[in-house]
Design a protein around this motif. Sequence first.
Motif, PDB file in Angstrom:
ATOM      1  N   ASN A  42       0.854  -1.176   0.000  1.00 17.36           N
ATOM      2  CA  ASN A  42       0.000   0.000   0.000  1.00 17.36           C
ATOM      3  C   ASN A  42       0.897   1.235   0.000  1.00 17.36           C
ATOM      4  OD1 ASN A  42      -2.027   1.846   0.487  1.00 17.36           O
ATOM      5  ND2 ASN A  42      -2.338   1.239   2.627  1.00 17.36           N
ATOM      6  N   SER A  43       0.583   2.205  -0.846  1.00 19.13           N
ATOM      7  CA  SER A  43       1.451   3.377  -0.863  1.00 19.13           C
ATOM      8  C   SER A  43       1.146   4.242   0.362  1.00 19.13           C
ATOM      9  CB  SER A  43       1.303   4.144  -2.171  1.00 19.13           C
ATOM     10  OG  SER A  43       0.373   5.165  -2.049  1.00 19.13           O
ATOM     11  N   PRO A  44       2.187   4.606   1.113  1.00 20.38           N
ATOM     12  CA  PRO A  44       1.972   5.401   2.320  1.00 20.38           C
ATOM     13  C   PRO A  44       1.714   6.858   1.980  1.00 20.38           C
ATOM     14  CG  PRO A  44       4.307   4.877   2.033  1.00 20.38           C
ATOM     15  CD  PRO A  44       3.594   4.295   0.868  1.00 20.38           C
ATOM     16  N   SER A  45       1.112   7.598   2.908  1.00 18.55           N
ATOM     17  CA  SER A  45       0.974   9.031   2.694  1.00 18.55           C
ATOM     18  C   SER A  45       2.353   9.674   2.861  1.00 18.55           C
ATOM     19  CB  SER A  45      -0.022   9.618   3.693  1.00 18.55           C
ATOM     20  OG  SER A  45       0.281   9.200   5.006  1.00 18.55           O
ATOM     21  N   LEU A  46       2.544  10.825   2.232  1.00 18.17           N
ATOM     22  CA  LEU A  46       3.855  11.487   2.304  1.00 18.17           C
ATOM     23  C   LEU A  46       3.708  12.806   3.030  1.00 18.17           C
ATOM     24  CD1 LEU A  46       5.153  11.065  -1.393  1.00 18.17           C
ATOM     25  CD2 LEU A  46       5.339   9.446   0.505  1.00 18.17           C
ATOM     26  N   ASN A  55      -3.345  13.084   9.232  1.00 14.30           N
ATOM     27  CA  ASN A  55      -4.157  12.976   8.012  1.00 14.30           C
ATOM     28  C   ASN A  55      -4.658  11.559   7.749  1.00 14.30           C
ATOM     29  OD1 ASN A  55      -4.061  15.749   7.085  1.00 14.30           O
ATOM     30  ND2 ASN A  55      -1.875  15.379   6.739  1.00 14.30           N
ATOM     31  N   VAL A  56      -4.767  10.767   8.804  1.00 14.69           N
ATOM     32  CA  VAL A  56      -5.159   9.367   8.642  1.00 14.69           C
ATOM     33  C   VAL A  56      -6.589   9.269   8.099  1.00 14.69           C
ATOM     34  CG1 VAL A  56      -6.037   8.997  11.005  1.00 14.69           C
ATOM     35  CG2 VAL A  56      -4.931   7.114   9.764  1.00 14.69           C
ATOM     36  N   GLN A  57      -7.376  10.298   8.355  1.00 13.25           N
ATOM     37  CA  GLN A  57      -8.737  10.349   7.823  1.00 13.25           C
ATOM     38  C   GLN A  57      -8.753  10.173   6.298  1.00 13.25           C
ATOM     39  OE1 GLN A  57     -10.599  14.175   8.500  1.00 13.25           O
ATOM     40  NE2 GLN A  57     -12.484  13.607   7.418  1.00 13.25           N
ATOM     41  N   TYR A  58      -7.733  10.683   5.640  1.00 10.41           N
ATOM     42  CA  TYR A  58      -7.728  10.684   4.169  1.00 10.41           C
ATOM     43  C   TYR A  58      -6.936   9.535   3.556  1.00 10.41           C
ATOM     44  CZ  TYR A  58      -8.876  15.484   5.356  1.00 10.41           C
ATOM     45  OH  TYR A  58      -9.435  16.600   5.900  1.00 10.41           O
ATOM     46  N   SER A  59      -6.182   8.796   4.382  1.00 12.76           N
ATOM     47  CA  SER A  59      -5.201   7.892   3.774  1.00 12.76           C
ATOM     48  C   SER A  59      -5.655   6.435   3.710  1.00 12.76           C
ATOM     49  CB  SER A  59      -3.856   8.011   4.500  1.00 12.76           C
ATOM     50  OG  SER A  59      -3.996   7.610   5.847  1.00 12.76           O
ATOM     51  N   ALA A  60      -6.969   6.187   3.826  1.00 11.17           N
ATOM     52  CA  ALA A  60      -7.481   4.820   3.681  1.00 11.17           C
ATOM     53  C   ALA A  60      -7.127   4.286   2.294  1.00 11.17           C
ATOM     54  CB  ALA A  60      -8.993   4.815   3.869  1.00 11.17           C
ATOM     55  N   PRO A  61      -6.991   3.006   2.085  1.00 10.18           N
ATOM     56  CA  PRO A  61      -7.060   1.939   3.091  1.00 10.18           C
ATOM     57  C   PRO A  61      -5.789   1.872   3.956  1.00 10.18           C
ATOM     58  CG  PRO A  61      -6.536   1.037   0.949  1.00 10.18           C
ATOM     59  CD  PRO A  61      -6.758   2.489   0.740  1.00 10.18           C
ATOM     60  N   TYR A  62      -5.846   1.089   5.017  1.00  7.14           N
ATOM     61  CA  TYR A  62      -4.798   1.141   6.034  1.00  7.14           C
ATOM     62  C   TYR A  62      -3.941  -0.123   6.105  1.00  7.14           C
ATOM     63  CZ  TYR A  62      -7.687   5.072   7.329  1.00  7.14           C
ATOM     64  OH  TYR A  62      -8.392   6.238   7.294  1.00  7.14           O
ATOM     65  N   MET A  63      -2.778   0.049   6.663  1.00  3.98           N
ATOM     66  CA  MET A  63      -1.739  -0.967   6.895  1.00  3.98           C
ATOM     67  C   MET A  63      -0.916  -1.197   5.620  1.00  3.98           C
ATOM     68  SD  MET A  63      -2.131  -1.567  10.073  1.00  3.98           S
ATOM     69  CE  MET A  63      -3.415  -1.192  11.272  1.00  3.98           C
ATOM     70  N   HIS A  64       0.194  -1.926   5.759  1.00  2.00           N
ATOM     71  CA  HIS A  64       1.144  -2.041   4.646  1.00  2.00           C
ATOM     72  C   HIS A  64       0.526  -2.689   3.417  1.00  2.00           C
ATOM     73  CE1 HIS A  64       1.640  -6.064   6.518  1.00  2.00           C
ATOM     74  NE2 HIS A  64       1.848  -6.442   5.265  1.00  2.00           N
ATOM     75  N   GLY A  87      -2.914  -2.502   2.986  1.00  2.00           N
ATOM     76  CA  GLY A  87      -4.198  -1.849   2.777  1.00  2.00           C
ATOM     77  C   GLY A  87      -5.386  -2.728   3.097  1.00  2.00           C
ATOM     78  N   ARG A  88      -5.260  -3.598   4.098  1.00  2.00           N
ATOM     79  CA  ARG A  88      -6.333  -4.572   4.321  1.00  2.00           C
ATOM     80  C   ARG A  88      -7.563  -3.971   5.006  1.00  2.00           C
ATOM     81  NH1 ARG A  88      -3.695  -8.963   8.228  1.00  2.00           N
ATOM     82  NH2 ARG A  88      -1.924  -8.575   6.848  1.00  2.00           N
ATOM     83  N   PHE A  89      -7.426  -2.850   5.703  1.00  2.00           N
ATOM     84  CA  PHE A  89      -8.582  -2.249   6.375  1.00  2.00           C
ATOM     85  C   PHE A  89      -9.079  -1.035   5.615  1.00  2.00           C
ATOM     86  CE2 PHE A  89      -6.255  -4.027  10.202  1.00  2.00           C
ATOM     87  CZ  PHE A  89      -7.021  -5.190  10.231  1.00  2.00           C
ATOM     88  N   LYS A  90     -10.409  -1.012   5.405  1.00  2.00           N
ATOM     89  CA  LYS A  90     -10.984   0.052   4.582  1.00  2.00           C
ATOM     90  C   LYS A  90     -11.268   1.317   5.369  1.00  2.00           C
ATOM     91  CE  LYS A  90     -13.021  -2.518   0.830  1.00  2.00           C
ATOM     92  NZ  LYS A  90     -12.590  -3.862   1.316  1.00  2.00           N
ATOM     93  N   ASN A  91     -11.491   1.166   6.682  1.00  2.00           N
ATOM     94  CA  ASN A  91     -11.815   2.360   7.463  1.00  2.00           C
ATOM     95  C   ASN A  91     -11.264   2.245   8.882  1.00  2.00           C
ATOM     96  OD1 ASN A  91     -13.717   0.783   8.987  1.00  2.00           O
ATOM     97  ND2 ASN A  91     -15.070   0.950   7.207  1.00  2.00           N
ATOM     98  N   LEU A  92     -11.349   3.340   9.616  1.00  2.00           N
ATOM     99  CA  LEU A  92     -10.739   3.387  10.944  1.00  2.00           C
ATOM    100  C   LEU A  92     -11.463   2.482  11.939  1.00  2.00           C
ATOM    101  CD1 LEU A  92      -9.858   7.179  11.108  1.00  2.00           C
ATOM    102  CD2 LEU A  92      -8.258   5.242  10.958  1.00  2.00           C
ATOM    103  N   ASN A  93     -12.762   2.281  11.706  1.00  2.00           N
ATOM    104  CA  ASN A  93     -13.500   1.363  12.553  1.00  2.00           C
ATOM    105  C   ASN A  93     -12.886  -0.034  12.517  1.00  2.00           C
ATOM    106  OD1 ASN A  93     -15.543   1.199  14.388  1.00  2.00           O
ATOM    107  ND2 ASN A  93     -17.077   1.985  12.942  1.00  2.00           N
ATOM    108  N   GLN A  94     -12.574  -0.479  11.316  1.00  2.00           N
ATOM    109  CA  GLN A  94     -11.940  -1.805  11.177  1.00  2.00           C
ATOM    110  C   GLN A  94     -10.585  -1.836  11.898  1.00  2.00           C
ATOM    111  OE1 GLN A  94     -11.695  -2.699   6.980  1.00  2.00           O
ATOM    112  NE2 GLN A  94     -13.861  -3.267   6.831  1.00  2.00           N
ATOM    113  N   VAL A  95      -9.849  -0.719  11.807  1.00  2.00           N
ATOM    114  CA  VAL A  95      -8.539  -0.670  12.472  1.00  2.00           C
ATOM    115  C   VAL A  95      -8.716  -0.824  13.983  1.00  2.00           C
ATOM    116  CG1 VAL A  95      -6.556   0.795  13.016  1.00  2.00           C
ATOM    117  CG2 VAL A  95      -7.442   0.736  10.678  1.00  2.00           C
TER     118      VAL A  95
END
Lengths: 342, 237
Positions: A103-107, A267-276, A278-286
């Motif tokens: 997953n591409s990380p935010s910069l 800025n985690v609000q904007y950087s979905a999906p999450y983890m290396h 990208g397995r989680f689609k939203n913060l609730n899942q995280v």
Amino acid sequence: MKNLQKIIFGVFVMLIFCVTFSSFEKKKPDFFVTKGFPKPVYDFKKNPLDERKILLGRVLFYDPILSHDSTISCNSCHSQYTAFTHVDHALSHGIAGKVGNRNSPSLMNLAWAKSLMWDGAINHLDMQALAPISNKLEMDETIENVVKKLQHQKFYRENFYAAFNDSTITGQHVLQAIAQFMLTLVSANSKYDKVKRGEEKFSDNELSGYKLFKKNCEACHTEPLFTNGMFENNGLPVDAELNDMGRMKITKDKNDSLKFKVPTLRNVQYSAPYMHDGRFKNLNQVLNFYSMGLEHNKTLSPILLNRKIYFNTDEKENLISFLMTLSDKEFLYDTRFSYPKR
Amino acid sequence: MSLKIFIFSWLAILNLFGNNSTENNLQINFQPVVNNISLQLNSKAYSINSKDSFFITTFKMYVGKIVLNDEESKEKFVDENYHLLNAENVESLKIDLKNLSLKKISSVDFFVGVDSIENTKGSMGGDLDPTNGMYWTWNSGYINFKLEGHSPICKSIHHAFEFHIGGYQHPNNSIRKIYLRLKNPIIISEENKLNININLAEILNSVDLRTNNNIVEPGFEAMKLADNFSKMFSIAE
């Protein structure tokens, strides 16, 4: 007679010296060290910021000329409107639609990064651009050929001359320019920052969320950068298909198995999906994962091993409302970072 | 214009006068060989140990921090630079050291490879520019030594062998120091020459080419191969 020649030559040399240096005074940008942030890791003495180099780096960042078939730019996988991550893709998509491994990380705030990539494969921001340029799944090009292509364009010859006082383009200068642009991507004006500066106040929910954060997350996602820059195993079960061992790939050390670089939560609000991956689609899942999905394998961080995390619905909501205070809208719409006019 | 630049320029000019005495220089000439025969890229060669033939297509190597010693007077001359030797480019094999301070050279030492400090400094130019094909892109670090070719005995695709030896982080730091003693010390005069042979057969003989023909990342195998670097070098008298 010989000495006279030397004097003339000497004066000549001096004149050239004066002329080049006076016409080439650096244009220092109004940058940046942010109140409350630690000292940057990046050594600016070796690559002092200059408006012309930053602009050149920005043009390069948005120019698909860096890819083999001129279809992919850095921006393809790092778009400003999502805090410079890849919109909507769990695994990044590169040249000819090929799917990458991560997953591409935010910069942002890269001047404070001790290493780059999820596994720390890249040891210095200057060297970062080489990785996507050469990756067969990303831009599938070589830096040698990029330099050749740039050298063919009058625009780049002129702008490299303006920036580096040298119209012969080199790999070193290409990398330094791109690094300079990335260094300016500083996000430090979220609600959280304003609260810290005494300009705004957290709501009750945000404040409760902040307390939960301090207790459960702060050790790794350390303020004010919201990462400690270290490699940790946060208990994410390994994906059998990708079989990504993280840091161990680089160090070949069993103790580094399944460790990944702690990502910033700014800025985690904007950087979905999450983890290396990208397995989680939203913060609730995280948060559900941190609540009950941790895998207790050998290298799991002791911080998580010793603390049983459980969040009820209210707590999750509060924690998420705190995470939202890390959003920096100005950063997302800052015209200094957007597509440059040439 | 700043005062510093002004003073510096005048110092530079004054310096021109000081230089009337002749300078003493040394040219080190690295000569890649296969046993006693000088290396020809892309042509057939044999090693001593076997009847097996091989072709070398690429040979590049970093040499750095060359030190010339006069062991009697304990005087030294140090060149801090890194030099990329490339068999394709004869000029790159010659290293000119200027303005020697020594009267005699009885030994020379240098590193094969780029040290960890240089490896973590960021983007550099000249011989260390990443466009020289001696920098790993997926895992930061210089390739210290690159030897590529093919041999019918290699059980690999196109019978190729590929050795990209590098790595700067403990415990896989592959940089190696080489020390060579001159049987006949050089008494420095104006122009001096030192020829150093690099026998690539030593490297190819140090591995079992049939199966061990692809070492392209830092690690244990690269370290083992790097341990053989010192065997390659000798002073050509």
